[in-house]
Design an enzyme around this catalytic site. Structure first.
Site, PDB file in Angstrom:
ATOM      1  N   ASP A   1       0.864  -1.181   0.000  1.00  0.00           N
ATOM      2  CA  ASP A   1       0.000   0.000   0.000  1.00  0.00           C
ATOM      3  C   ASP A   1       0.900   1.230   0.000  1.00  0.00           C
ATOM      4  O   ASP A   1       1.889   1.282   0.726  1.00  0.00           O
ATOM      5  CB  ASP A   1      -0.889  -0.018   1.247  1.00  0.00           C
ATOM      6  N   ILE A   2       0.564   2.216  -0.851  1.00  0.00           N
ATOM      7  CA  ILE A   2       1.459   3.376  -0.922  1.00  0.00           C
ATOM      8  C   ILE A   2       1.361   4.245   0.326  1.00  0.00           C
ATOM      9  O   ILE A   2       2.236   5.044   0.589  1.00  0.00           O
ATOM     10  CB  ILE A   2       1.216   4.261  -2.190  1.00  0.00           C
TER      11      ILE A   2
ATOM     12  N   HIS B   1     -10.123  -5.306  -3.627  1.00  0.00           N
ATOM     13  CA  HIS B   1      -8.774  -5.437  -3.062  1.00  0.00           C
ATOM     14  C   HIS B   1      -8.862  -5.813  -1.601  1.00  0.00           C
ATOM     15  O   HIS B   1      -9.693  -5.307  -0.859  1.00  0.00           O
ATOM     16  CB  HIS B   1      -7.971  -4.143  -3.241  1.00  0.00           C
ATOM     17  N   LEU B   2      -7.994  -6.716  -1.194  1.00  0.00           N
ATOM     18  CA  LEU B   2      -7.921  -7.149   0.200  1.00  0.00           C
ATOM     19  C   LEU B   2      -6.776  -6.408   0.876  1.00  0.00           C
ATOM     20  O   LEU B   2      -5.644  -6.432   0.396  1.00  0.00           O
ATOM     21  CB  LEU B   2      -7.675  -8.663   0.255  1.00  0.00           C
TER      22      LEU B   2
END
Ligand SMILES: [Zn+2]
Ligand SMILES: [Zn+2]
Length: 204
Positions: A72-73, A141-142
């Site tokens: 994750d960004i 998305h998980l």
């Protein structure tokens, strides 16, 4: 003239070359997930990431070719990964029983990526889906966060266990084991609230 042409071709090997070998969707053994409006949406950032069109996002090793995994960004914990189907699939509200196999694989990939990154205490993990409309990305998305015990204040809120904006493993697992229900049905008692006033979660 011929020499110039050859030089130009040599100077632009990427444009002239065959490009990276990516199997076309129809060549995959499982034929891909037709799913809910499957395929590719060029405006969707997760579709682009899954096709390696976002150079800033590196894909991590993933044991399934129809899924991708990346960081994750804006990590909410020391470990924060996203597991995403390559084909564009709608958010978790649209999950039906036929999606159980793909969600099971997503959970498996989430556990594997943690272990690969030397995080082995699976009891200290927070995994789940953002319940619409509290997420800016509609592509399924998980979220995989660890250690759950080290989530910061904001992350504890954004990724709160079975809040009406974040659906976590107890409910997802119940859904996975029940077979024959849509996730929406199983999660209804928790997720009947529409909207809410806490604001809007954007991810990644
Ligand atoms: Zn997409
Ligand atoms: Zn999200």
């Amino acid at each position: 003239m011929a020499g110039e042409e050859a030089a130009a071709a040599a100077a632009a090997p990427e444009a002239a070359g065959p490009g990276p070998a990516q199997p076309p969707a129809e060549a995959r053994p499982d034929g891909g997930e037709a799913g809910n409006g499957g395929g590719y949406d060029g405006k969707c950032v997760f579709c682009r990431i899954a096709r390696r069109e976002e150079p800033g996002t590196a894909l991590l090793p993933c044991e399934y070719e129809d899924l991708v995994c990346f960081r994750d960004i804006r990590p909410g914990a020391p470990h924060h990964y996203l597991v995403v189907p390559v084909e564009h699939m709608g958010n978790c509200k649209t999950l039906k029983k036929e999606h159980i196999p793909v969600v099971k694989k997503m959970v498996e990939v989430g556990k594997t990526v943690l272990q690969r990154n030397n995080f082995s205490d699976l009891n200290d993990v927070r995994m789940g889906f953002h319940w619409p409309p509290f997420c800016s990305i509609s592509h399924l998305h998980l979220h995989v966060l660890a250690p759950a015990s080290q989530l910061g204040f904001l992350s504890r809120l954004i990724y709160r266990i079975n809040s009406y904006w974040f659906i976590t493993m107890p409910i997802v697992e119940e859904w996975l084991s029940e077979k024959g229900h849509d996730l929406l049905e199983v999660s209804n008692p928790v997720f009947t609230m529409e909207g809410g006033s806490h604001g809007y979660v954007s991810c990644p």
